[in-house]
Design an enzyme around this catalytic site. Structure first.
Site, PDB file in Angstrom:
ATOM      1  N   GLN A   1      37.606  42.318  41.329  1.00 21.38           N
ATOM      2  CA  GLN A   1      37.415  43.109  42.672  1.00 21.38           C
ATOM      3  C   GLN A   1      38.861  43.720  43.118  1.00 21.38           C
ATOM      4  OE1 GLN A   1      38.413  40.008  42.722  1.00 21.38           O
ATOM      5  NE2 GLN A   1      37.997  39.186  44.783  1.00 21.38           N
TER       6      GLN A   1
ATOM      7  N   GLU B   1      30.129  43.117  47.843  1.00 19.30           N
ATOM      8  CA  GLU B   1      28.671  43.009  47.517  1.00 19.30           C
ATOM      9  C   GLU B   1      27.745  43.944  48.113  1.00 19.30           C
ATOM     10  OE1 GLU B   1      27.826  38.356  48.973  1.00 19.30           O
ATOM     11  OE2 GLU B   1      29.102  39.263  50.031  1.00 19.30           O
TER      12      GLU B   1
ATOM     13  N   ILE C   1      38.244  38.367  40.695  1.00 16.00           N
ATOM     14  CA  ILE C   1      37.089  38.437  39.607  1.00 16.00           C
ATOM     15  C   ILE C   1      36.960  39.593  39.295  1.00 16.00           C
ATOM     16  CG2 ILE C   1      36.066  36.186  40.921  1.00 16.00           C
ATOM     17  CD1 ILE C   1      34.078  37.722  42.596  1.00 16.00           C
TER      18      ILE C   1
END
Lengths: 154, 295, 788
Positions: C493, C744, C491
């Protein structure tokens, strides 16, 4: 209303019937199959659909396709020449300026437009030129670095 | 998106005919950057748009002699900016920077690069959003707006052009040809300042144009405000105060007069109260900035 | 293949997907071509936040030429949900947020579908809505889900039917009862701070809006193309929700144009599948407009937090009581697990002996709250990290030192009773304080500006069921290049890049020899992956890739050992060549990894095409006691980190300029250090931006800013002047090469770090997000007036 127009995209002429209210973005993507300009907001806010229009970056979602007849349109597909990446493309790779990649084509076109007009921009000028290209992944840092690197070595 | 027809007239006669088709809602189109989002949001539902930007003279930025309509009575040449001149063309034009610096500064603040490469001065004026960056600049420049209807052209002072949010003095079928900026004496100083939520690509919460024009050994001042009233406004009370001098106390009085002229509303971008405070801050900054440049 | 990077783990090799992304060659879902049979769909949205559906009349819409089908709640009788099965794919009896899909129109063009969608007539009986999570949790609040008792949920979720509370997690540690921490403990505190904090819902704002294409074949096979962090979870939900075999559902997910949690679980995808069922054989495409993206896809939950923390005069935190109420929106299918995660991590990264925590997710008449980068942690850290600052202030201790004393350390018994796995948060604090000259007062750039520094620390565990699995396959080609198959998603990352690095490292081949065959992820061909969420991929997928590569490696070494009549233990693979440390013989991998090796005198062959498979699943996570939240192992591990910020506040406008943000995270092992840095940089800007973001609703629950015109995210002009990052590497016991996740964490504590720096600069504090120049300006001037 339907118009038969000739679009000059990436040096190729395309004769294409377009509806009055269809944007250049829609026609590029859905009639010509050129999908590098991305549909992000269709409201001129995100810059994912940025193309060069007579050498200047514009949002292709903010241009009616019919208006574009007689103008020169460039998308990211035109950057690599003779099998070689454009220096901006190389620099984006080297600087890890790409994450999800969705904003990347628009960023590259904005960068190309900037350097064509101002080959040695300051960091502030780069940021100003990219204000209309949103990126949610990178924090812009590497994108700015990548453009600066190309400007410094040209 | 709501469908509409697109016409590109060859000349003004054709443009007028297209714009006044009976029973049809027809909008002139130049940069598209207002029309496309407005139609998408179904706030405007035109039957057709008429692309006027190819009409003769509409993209010119040049010096012109004073005319019978606009710029009447001027001894020196006026700056003419065609209605379809792009914001970036205006911002980067040496002529505009020299003859109407405050407008060049304001054009540089509109939207972002991609928008500035499309949006036009005439479009900004025709849309007449109270927050339009260039509008308060046109007011302090005391520009004239040259418009054209079926047979005749007429000149509307910018000060009388904006009637309300998205309302102008244009008659049906009339299009803006351009603006004419009267000549200003050497040594004129101008500053456009704005505040917005984000630094990049945002609408102005408050926009402010200030000019100081050398006059009779002193300065004549002009102050224009955007986004704090239904139209861009001038602040004659503050200008009168500054005509007496620009020492600290006078500047403060002028700031208060500017504040008194602002009639902002609450919206999602800012409260009226904050807008009032920012009128004070921006006015002070702009005045101080200009005063610092006064030789 | 000129460049050869051997032993690539720990090296900043270029992204494996970058070339395709800079040339425009990458195809996202909306770029895929489906031919002339493609239909388009539009959703009909509820114009009310809370209402009973009395009648749906589609006749006028159906009569529009070009309309092929219209589906409504009548077509979707089964409830669905990842954790809490609480929603119908299309609303049936009731709508619970403004924008909820009530019907779906399928037509030959998007324009016709859009026009017809306006002709769908729905009769509503409007009900009283409730928006605030705390109000919604009260006994007299309007009830959103009267039938909650009938719903299904997993055993670790504790809803309270008859209320709007969909999850209530209880944490009790030390001298504590349901009434609170023992008053004697509070009596030992030299300083106590008790505050209420509020955070609005915010949106992920991926630059790629949600889009899905579905085709329901006459054979009964269903294919869904969606940009998804969770192709396998989507397959599972669709198969269960539609009552069809898993093998008949195929989810294809090419590259994702930004996820941040918003493309985890399921959003509009099920609606599109149901629409496709109505026109079997035709693919149906539905793409969210940017406006729909805001009000009709997942958002981050709102939070009401009431928190009280006390410390003794030496700065030791002794007690904490906290109550969290997450505004979960109309459906909490995913959101219940956010409240649970916020419950078992409710103290933030601190060792506190006495804790009473109650974490709730609450139904509210707002868009669906779901996973977003940080999964509850940014929300709770907003309050915790400001209270810690206030406590340090009250007892006169340096806030960084206060955190060094109290932060979690390896081996601590943390709030759930679990032993803290190895981390070094103190080192993270040291790194960031050093980077911004902590403690050194520096002058602002202008007299009307005030300069200040702030710090905040964080922790976050992957929040997931106890047993989410990963699997991987490696397959050799004739020339010893390798294809790696995973079901994880990239995504942005860099998951595919680290998968290639890990495979190359184990197999002893250069990084450049590896291809990652996952574009698209395809549940028909890709090995299983639970979801690309929770910053778990480098760790969990990484372990699976390592296992698969080891499986292949073992096969190779056995074949060569037999060929040479040696012991496999004496062999190794270096740069694509099997070597013997004993005999110093060499055997290139080329050819032999597919064709095998001949026996002596070519009397037969051995070996064959090498394929390695591997899997990973944590096996050690235990249940937690429902009354106390205590258990042997609540989570797999925690990632920790610190951020320090140096900023200026313009006292005349309230504008904030971040001069420098320094971040340090303990990632265990940076498989690709530069990719870690790009997470740290991007996260710092995302975190900064989020502090100024909010979704604002009118009194009827209609979103007032569903566009990028009035929902502003940071642009290139808004970023900090300097972004600094440090990587700390305390190996994780079961991480591949010691690695743990960091996707995150990089934005969890940014907002409170900014708030603490603003306090340091101006002396004003903010209990509620979002911040804005206006709010800061007002607070500064209210304080000045008070002082006068």
């Amino acid at each position: 209303m339907l118009h038969e127009i000739t679009l000059n995209v990436n040096g190729e002429l395309h004769i294409v019937p377009v509806k009055s209210h269809h944007t250049l973005l829609t026609v590029l993507r859905e009639q010509l199959g050129i999908t590098s300009p991305k549909r992000g907001c269709e409201n001129g806010e995100c810059g994912a659909c940025t193309v060069l229009y007579d050498g200047k970056p514009v949002n292709s979602c903010m241009v009616l396709a019919v208006e574009a007849e007689g103008h020169v349109i460039e998308t990211v597909e035109s950057l690599a020449k003779n099998g070689e990446l454009h220096p901006l493309q190389k620099s984006f790779i080297e600087h890890n300026a790409v994450q999800c990649g969705f904003c990347t084509p628009g960023m590259l076109m904005s960068a190309k437009g900037l350097l064509a007009e101002n080959p040695h921009p300051t960091e502030e000028e780069i940021k100003h030129a990219l204000a209309g290209n949103l990126c949610r992944c990178t924090g812009y840092v590497r994108i700015i670095d990548a453009i600066k690197d190309v400007a410094d070595h040209s | 998106m709501h469908p509409f027809d697109y016409y590109k007239p060859k000349d003004f006669d054709e443009a007028f005919a297209m714009l006044t088709q009976p029973g049809k809602k027809v909008i002139p189109l130049a940069g598209s950057t207002d029309i496309i989002p407005m139609v998408r949001d179904e706030r405007w539902l035109p039957d057709a748009v008429v692309d006027i930007k190819g009409l003769p003279g509409l993209r010119d930025i040049k010096l012109v002699d004073s005319g019978p309509l606009c710029c009447a009575g001027q001894t020196a040449q006026c700056l003419y900016i065609g209605a379809a001149a792009r914001m970036n063309e205006i911002a980067h034009s040496e002529l505009v920077q020299q003859y109407a610096s405050v407008l060049a500064q304001a054009a540089q603040e509109v939207g972002h690069e991609q928008v500035r490469n499309r949006a036009t001065l005439g479009g900004n004026m025709g849309t007449a959003s109270p927050a339009g960056d260039t509008l308060s600049a046109l007011l302090v420049l005391e520009a004239d707006v040259l418009v054209k209807g079926k047979d005749e052209e007429r000149c509307i002072p910018a000060l009388k052009f904006f009637l309300g949010p998205r309302k102008t003095a244009l008659q049906p079928g009339e299009i803006i040809l351009g603006v004419q900026v009267p000549p200003l004496p050497e040594g004129t100083l101008g500053r456009y300042l704005r505040i917005s939520r984000r630094k990049g690509a945002d609408l102005a919460i408050v926009g402010l144009s200030v000019m100081a024009i050398p006059a009779e050994g002193g300065y004549q001042w002009r102050i224009g405000l955007g986004a704090v009233a239904p139209t861009p406004i001038r602040v004659p009370e503050a200008e009168t105060i500054l005509a007496t001098g620009h020492d600290e106390a006078t500047v403060e009085k002028a700031i208060q007069a500017t504040l008194a002229a602002a009639r902002p509303i609450d919206d999602i971008r800012a409260t009226a109260a904050y807008r009032r405070e920012m009128v004070v801050q921006l006015t002070r900054r702009a005045l101080q900035d200009i005063i610092a440049q006064i030789p | 293949m000129t460049k050869q990077t051997t032993d690539p783990v720990g090296k900043s090799v270029p992204r494996i997907d970058a070339y395709d992304k800079v040339t425009g060659a990458v195809q996202y879902v909306d770029d895929l071509q489906f031919g002339p049979g493609l239909y388009y769909g539009k959703l009909v949205h509820s114009p009310h936040a809370h209402a009973i559906i009395k009648k749906v009349d589609v006749s006028k819409a159906l009569a529009v030429p070009g309309v092929k089908a219209i589906v409504t709640g009548e077509d979707t009788p089964h409830r669905m949900g990842l954790y809490m099965q609480d929603r119908y794919i299309f609303a049936r009896d009731r709508v619970r947020y403004y924008g909820e899909p009530v019907a779906g129109v399928v037509a030959i063009s998007e324009e016709i579908a859009e026009q017809a969608a306006k002709l769908v007539e729905v009769e509503y009986e409007v009900l009283q809505p409730v928006f605030d999570p705390y109000e919604a949790a009260q006994p007299d609040a309007p009830l959103l889900h009267p039938d909650m008792a009938e719903y299904q949920w997993p055993p670790f979720i504790f809803p309270e039917p008859g209320t709007n509370i969909s999850e209530h997690f209880k944490l009790r540690k030390g001298k504590v009862t349901d009434e609170g921490v023992d008053p004697e403990v509070w009596a030992q505190c030299a300083a106590i701070v008790e505050k209420t904090f509020r955070l609005p819902q915010i949106q992920h704002v991926p630059i790629e809006p949600h889009v899905a294409v579905a085709r329901w074949d006459l054979s009964g096979e269903v294919t869904l193309w969606s940009p998804s962090q969770s192709p396998f979870a989507q397959r599972d939900l669709l198969a269960q929700g539609l009552g069809i075999p898993h093998g008949n559902v195929r989810v294809i997910s090419p590259y994702v144009g930004g996820g941040f949690g918003g493309k985890a679980g399921i959003s509009i995808e099920a609606n599109v599948v149901v629409m496709a069922k109505a026109v079997k054989g035709h693919p149906v495409k539905v793409r969210m407009t940017r406006e729909e993206e805001f009000f009709c896809t997942n958002v981050r939950q709102s939070l009401y937090a009431h928190t009280k923390i006390g410390c003794d005069k030496d700065g030791h935190v002794l007690a904490m009581e906290t109550a969290y109420y997450f505004g979960g929106g109309g459906y909490n299918d995913y959101g219940v697990n956010i409240a649970r995660a916020a419950g078992y991590s409710c103290t933030g990264p601190y060792s506190i002996p006495n804790v009473k925590g109650d974490s709730h997710s609450v139904y509210t008449n707002t868009p669906i709250g779901s996973a977003m980068r940080g999964f509850g942690m940014p929300e709770i850290h907003w309050g915790i990290e400001q209270i810690m600052d206030r406590l340090a202030d009250e007892i006169g201790m340096d806030p960084a030192e206060f955190r060094r004393i109290n932060c979690v350390k390896t081996g601590d018994t943390i709030l759930t009773g679990m032993k803290m796995p190895a981390v070094d948060l103190v080192q993270c604090i040291d790194k960031v304080t050093e980077a911004i000259n902590w403690g050194k007062e520096e002058p602002p750039s202008a007299p009307h500006k005030k300069r200040g520094k702030g710090i905040a620390i964080m922790w976050k565990a992957p929040a997931m069921p106890p047993n989410p699995g990963s699997s991987a396959i490696v397959r050799f080609n004739e020339d010893a290049t390798v294809n790696v198959y995973v079901g994880a998603q990239d995504i942005g990352q860099g998951a595919f890049t680290v998968a290639a690095q890990m495979a190359a490292q184990v197999l002893g081949i250069p990084y450049e020899w590896v291809r990652v065959s996952v574009n698209p992820v395809d549940t028909k061909y890709s090995p299983y992956e639970w979801q690309t969420v929770a910053s778990r991929i480098t760790w969990s997928m990484g372990n699976a890739v390592r296992a698969a590569a080891n499986h292949a490696r073992t096969q190779i070494l056995e074949i060569v050992a037999k060929y040479w009549d040696e012991d496999p233990a004496d062999l190794d693979i270096k740069n694509g060549v099997v070597i013997s440390y004993k005999s110093e013989r060499e055997q290139p991998l080329k050819k032999m990894v597919v064709y095998g090796l001949p026996n002596e005198n070519y009397e037969g062959w051995q070996g064959g095409p090498i394929i390695g498979s591997g899997k990973f699943m944590p096996t050690y996570v235990t249940n937690l006691d429902p009354d106390t939240g205590q258990g042997a192992r609540a989570v797999v591990h925690y990632t920790v980190g610190a951020q320090a910020i140096d900023l200026e506040v313009d006292t005349e406008t309230g504008e904030v300029e971040i001069l420098k943000i320094a971040s340090a995270y303990d990632v265990g092992k940076a498989i690709n250090p530069d990719l870690v840095m790009t997470q740290i940089e991007g996260g710092a800007v995302h975190g900064m931006s989020s502090a100024f973001e909010g979704m604002f609703f009118d009194e009827n629950g209609r979103l007032k800013n569903p566009s990028l015109v009035d929902y502003k995210i940071a642009t290139a002009m808004d970023i900090p002047k300097e972004i600094h990052g440090d990587i700390v590497e305390t190996p994780l016991e079961d991480g591949p090469w010691g690695a743990r996740g960091v996707g995150e964490h990089v934005m969890v504590q940014t907002a409170p770090a900014i708030a603490n720096a603003i306090y340091n600069a101006t002396g004003v504090r903010f209990d509620d997000l979002p911040l804005s120049a206006e709010k800061i300006y007002r607070a500064i001037h209210a304080q000045e007036e008070q002082e006068q």
